[in-house]
Design an enzyme around this catalytic site. Structure first.
Site, PDB file in Angstrom:
ATOM      1  N   HIS A  10       0.841  -1.200   0.000  1.00 30.68           N
ATOM      2  CA  HIS A  10       0.000   0.000   0.000  1.00 30.68           C
ATOM      3  C   HIS A  10       0.875   1.250   0.000  1.00 30.68           C
ATOM      4  CE1 HIS A  10      -3.159   2.845   0.986  1.00 30.68           C
ATOM      5  NE2 HIS A  10      -3.957   1.928   0.468  1.00 30.68           N
ATOM      6  N   ASP A  34      -8.019  -5.099  -1.284  1.00 31.26           N
ATOM      7  CA  ASP A  34      -8.446  -5.836  -2.469  1.00 31.26           C
ATOM      8  C   ASP A  34      -8.266  -7.351  -2.379  1.00 31.26           C
ATOM      9  OD1 ASP A  34      -9.494  -3.847  -4.086  1.00 31.26           O
ATOM     10  OD2 ASP A  34      -7.524  -3.244  -4.828  1.00 31.26           O
TER      11      ASP A  34
END
Ligand SMILES: CC(=O)SCCNC(=O)CCNC(=O)[C@H](O)C(C)(C)COP(=O)(O)OP(=O)(O)OC[C@H]1O[C@@H](n2cnc3c(N)ncnc32)[C@H](O)[C@@H]1OP(=O)(O)O
Ligand SMILES: O=C([O-])CC(=O)C(=O)O
Length: 375
Positions: free
Chosen positions: A261, A312
């Protein structure tokens, strides 16, 4: 308490590009908050429509306000005939994110935002219509069926599942869709939201801002990662194969979709929530492959690279267990993130200056023009 990630380098990383009162991402002690509320508490106890109201109207609704909002959204679900005709012309092998982009853009032609006083109504219309845009195209192009775009489902998640599967969804699936839509709703200055704000800063209309944002969300480094993760997970038929395959991908320096991330350092707070629901669904369908394979990849990524699953990764198995086709994963993200995008557009419009950064020039020195005959 987790340390904040050191943010620097390319991609505007670590630069403050504006202000927001909508969310905090990765601040110590608060993984992700929407208008001050921890996303984990919202995902546990709120309804997505409440969270949409919070983001778009500023505060959590009262019972009466929520009932009125849900009723307003339900009445806005049907699609105009002209839009259905456009959707019927899009081929079955189109990417559904392109369908969403076109659907949003076309609605902007026939129901334009005439001035900014209409911004809430335009957003509510898109929020109500997006599930039907996705499902009308999907069912027509894949099943040859012109579906009804309305249902008696109370929630946006339930309505989507009903249109997709042509039957009333189970309570569990409605709950999971609700959680998923809450988790995906808002995330500060991520790429698609920043795209929406840049577009808004030119004083463009809401449909243009959302259409632009859909284009940014489509890429596999952003929203498209949930589909890419599914395609990877499905390649393995056992945890052992998954470990071997992951090590191979890392050795080849492949990007493993659904991991890492830009802002979070060692975990994405949305992950533990969606992973829990993925496990519940795995038990419900009697899965013995997909969830263990996902966990094996997860463990290997942490052991090898200290990289963690983002929002996700476990969304992939979660959606799969509910019978949702992989190509519709990212469009569901659109149905949710619309709320964050629009709230950011409102915020940008309320205190606007055109977003226009500078570039460091790295090209050739200034030189004399050479006429074409002499080149
Ligand atoms: C809802 C969302 O949009 S969440 C994000 C969804 N996207 C994905 O899952 C795609 C896969 N992940 C990635 O590509 C990245 O982690 C991003 C785009 C999310 C963030 O990118 P960055 O901020 O540039 O990552 P970051 O600076 O933390 O990268 C550090 C190192 O880890 C590597 N790395 C980061 N993520 C991954 C990954 N998923 N697989 C392999 N290596 C990775 C980077 O290549 C980088 O290595 P380097 O220093 O040798 O170049
Ligand atoms: O914040 C980001 O860069 C990406 C992300 O997780 C999101 O948009 O939900």
């Amino acid at each position: 308490m987790a340390e904040a990630k050191v943010l620097s380098g390319a991609g505007l990383r670590g630069q403050v590009a504006g202000q927001t009162a909508l969310s905090t991402v990765g601040q110590s002690g608060a993984g992700l908050t929407y208008r001050g509320y921890d996303v984990r508490e919202l995902a546990a106890d709120a309804q997505f429509e409440e969270v949409a109201y919070l983001l778009l109207y500023g505060e959590l609704p009262t019972k009466t306000q929520l009932a009125a909002y849900v009723s307003k959204l339900s009445k806005l679900r049907d699609l105009p005939q002209a839009l259905k005709e456009v959707l019927e012309r899009i081929p079955a092998d189109a990417h559904p994110m392109d369908v969403m982009r076109t659907g949003c853009s076309f609605l902007g032609n026939i129901e334009p935002e005439k001035d900014f006083s209409e911004q809430h109504d335009v957003t509510d219309r898109l929020l109500a219509a997006f599930p039907a845009i996705m499902c009308y195209w999907y069912r027509f192009s894949h099943d040859g069926k012109r579906i009804s775009c309305v249902s008696d489902e109370q929630t946006i998640g339930g309505h989507f599942l009903h249109l997709l599967h042509d039957k009333k969804p189970s309570e569990l699936h409605v709950k999971v869709m609700n959680v998923s839509l809450i988790l995906y709703a808002e995330h500060e200055f991520n790429a698609s939201t920043f795209t929406a704000r840049v577009c808004a800063s030119t004083l463009s209309d809401m449909y243009s801002c959302v259409t632009a944002a859909i284009g940014s969300l489509r890429g596999p480094l952003h929203g498209g990662a949930n589909e890419a993760a599914m395609e990877m997970i499905e390649r393995f038929s056992s945890p052992e194969e998954a470990v071997k395959g992951t090590l191979g991908m890392l050795a080849r320096k492949d990007k493993i979709m659904g991991f890492g991330h830009a802002i979070y350092k060692d975990n994405d707070p949305r992950n533990e929530v969606i992973k829990g629901w993925s496990k519940k669904l795995a038990d419900e369908v009697g899965d013995t492959v997909l969830f263990p394979v996902s966990e094996a990849i997860d463990k290997t990524m942490w052991e090898q690279k200290k990289l963690f699953p983002n929002a996700d990764f476990y969304h992939a198995s979660t959606y799969h267990f509910m019978g949702i086709p992989t190509k519709l994963f990212t469009p569901i993200f659109v149905c949710s993130r619309l709320t964050g995008w629009a709230a950011h557009v409102f915020e940008q419009r309320a205190n606007n200056r055109i977003i226009r950064p500078s570039a460091e020039y790295v090209g050739v020195e200034q030189r004399k023009f050479v006429p074409i005959e002499q080149r």
